[in-house]
Design a protein around this motif. Structure first.
Motif, mmCIF file in Angstrom:
data_model
loop_
_atom_site.group_PDB
_atom_site.id
_atom_site.type_symbol
_atom_site.label_atom_id
_atom_site.label_comp_id
_atom_site.label_asym_id
_atom_site.label_seq_id
_atom_site.Cartn_x
_atom_site.Cartn_y
_atom_site.Cartn_z
ATOM 1 N N GLY A 75 -14.808 12.102 3.192
ATOM 2 C CA GLY A 75 -13.458 12.605 3.443
ATOM 3 C C GLY A 75 -12.760 11.807 4.539
ATOM 4 N N GLN A 76 -11.609 12.295 4.912
ATOM 5 C CA GLN A 76 -10.846 11.631 5.960
ATOM 6 C C GLN A 76 -11.546 11.802 7.303
ATOM 7 O OE1 GLN A 76 -6.690 12.636 6.013
ATOM 8 N NE2 GLN A 76 -6.538 12.695 3.785
ATOM 9 N N VAL A 77 -11.621 10.711 8.038
ATOM 10 C CA VAL A 77 -12.281 10.753 9.346
ATOM 11 C C VAL A 77 -11.280 11.271 10.367
ATOM 12 C CG1 VAL A 77 -13.530 9.438 11.082
ATOM 13 C CG2 VAL A 77 -13.709 8.810 8.663
ATOM 14 N N ARG A 78 -11.370 12.553 10.635
ATOM 15 C CA ARG A 78 -10.453 13.179 11.586
ATOM 16 C C ARG A 78 -11.241 14.179 12.429
ATOM 17 N NH1 ARG A 78 -7.028 16.275 6.830
ATOM 18 N NH2 ARG A 78 -8.739 17.573 6.060
ATOM 19 N N MET A 79 -10.826 14.381 13.642
ATOM 20 C CA MET A 79 -11.442 15.305 14.589
ATOM 21 C C MET A 79 -12.858 14.889 14.978
ATOM 22 S SD MET A 79 -10.153 19.007 13.098
ATOM 23 C CE MET A 79 -10.976 19.859 14.452
ATOM 24 N N LEU A 80 -13.252 13.643 14.679
ATOM 25 C CA LEU A 80 -14.624 13.238 14.951
ATOM 26 C C LEU A 80 -14.911 13.196 16.453
ATOM 27 C CD1 LEU A 80 -17.192 12.511 13.506
ATOM 28 C CD2 LEU A 80 -16.498 10.122 13.506
ATOM 29 N N ARG A 81 -13.891 12.916 17.243
ATOM 30 C CA ARG A 81 -14.069 12.945 18.702
ATOM 31 C C ARG A 81 -14.552 14.329 19.142
ATOM 32 N NH1 ARG A 81 -11.511 10.064 22.862
ATOM 33 N NH2 ARG A 81 -10.037 9.166 21.368
ATOM 34 N N THR A 82 -14.085 15.384 18.428
ATOM 35 C CA THR A 82 -14.439 16.755 18.784
ATOM 36 C C THR A 82 -15.741 17.204 18.125
ATOM 37 O OG1 THR A 82 -12.090 17.282 18.974
ATOM 38 C CG2 THR A 82 -13.604 19.134 18.748
ATOM 39 N N THR A 83 -16.011 16.755 16.915
ATOM 40 C CA THR A 83 -17.131 17.297 16.141
ATOM 41 C C THR A 83 -18.430 16.508 16.264
ATOM 42 O OG1 THR A 83 -16.484 16.027 14.173
ATOM 43 C CG2 THR A 83 -15.529 18.227 14.429
#
Length: 285
Positions: A142-150
């Protein structure tokens, strides 16, 4: 006489043989064949393939029938299609199907063909059944988003528990050349693939008779299983969700896992799948 015998309840002798049982007609399908205009037996009818055979078979005038499409079996759902019965059979080249009525064969039926040989077992399945699978393959898509948080929770509750080989797949943004920032996940990656997706084109090119199957038959089935708002542009029904893109991402990730299994010579025992924006709050079971 016979009339008096019937009145007395007696069975009258009759030498008239019973009517012969009518044999069913045989049918030959012609792909890319439209029976030319004219010679119609009635008007177009919205019926199933079997109903068309029954209608044409029961009419001495009917010599065949035709309908638009590329599959001789009609709609994949088995539903009705617009059919025209014809009193004369001929073919012109078009994306239609023509069926010709043939007189039934009165000779003895031939012996049935021998059963086909058993299909060879899938090597991957055989190895798993033999207990040769080892390790865990984890796919993030999927789209790589919020990875800094997760990513911290992923390392603690998923990567630390499963100790998997990590496979990553996702869309590449227009301004990206080398893929997204992975933070702490980079140390665990076995294989990663990022591409500028055109899932809509892939969907239509990989689906047989796509114009009919996707735009008519699939869209008739309700539910978010066919969510397509992630496509550019969406499909005709603009169905909420992004299920189609998720299926595509999973297939891409599975391709990478199969490639790695070929390299290492053995299958993984388990597959796991998750998304970059899922925040794990407890260890993976």
């Amino acid at each position: 006489g016979p009339a008096g015998a019937r009145c007395r309840g007696e069975v009258a002798d009759s030498t008239t043989p019973p009517p012969a049982r009518r044999l069913s007609h045989e049918w030959k399908a012609f792909e890319g064949c439209a029976i030319p205009a004219g010679d119609d037996v009635g008007g177009p009818e919205y019926i199933t393939l079997e109903q068309a055979k029954q209608r044409c078979g029961s009419s001495p005038e009917c010599q065949g029938f035709t309908f638009e499409g590329t599959n001789p079996q009609g709609p994949l759902s088995g539903g009705p299609v617009w059919v025209t019965l014809k009193s004369n059979f001929d073919c012109v080249d078009a994306e239609w199907i023509g069926y010709r009525k043939l007189e039934p064969q009165r000779s003895a039926a031939p012996a049935p063909p021998p059963p086909p040989p058993p299909k060879p077992k899938d090597t991957h399945a055989v190895m798993l059944e033999a207990g040769q699978g080892r390790g865990v393959a984890l796919c993030l898509t999927g789209q790589v988003r919020m990875l800094r948080t997760t990513q911290l929770a992923m390392e603690q509750y998923m990567l630390g528990v499963l100790k998997p080989d990590l496979f990553l797949y996702g869309p590449k943004k227009p301004d990206e050349n080398d893929g997204p920032e992975l933070y702490g996940l980079a140390d665990y990656v076995k294989s990663a693939r990022w591409e500028r997706e055109d899932i809509r084109t892939a969907l239509y090119s990989d689906t047989k008779s796509s114009g009919r199957v996707i735009d008519l038959e699939y869209l008739e089935i309700q539910g978010n299983w066919f969510g397509n708002q992630c496509l550019d542009p969406p499909l005709r029904d603009n169905r909420p969700g992004s299920a189609i893109c998720f299926y595509y991402n999973q297939k891409k990730c599975l391709d990478m896992i199969r490639e790695e299994e070929q390299i290492r010579g053995s299958p993984y025992e388990f597959f796991a799948i998750s998304r970059f924006d899922f925040r794990w709050i407890a260890p993976h079971p």
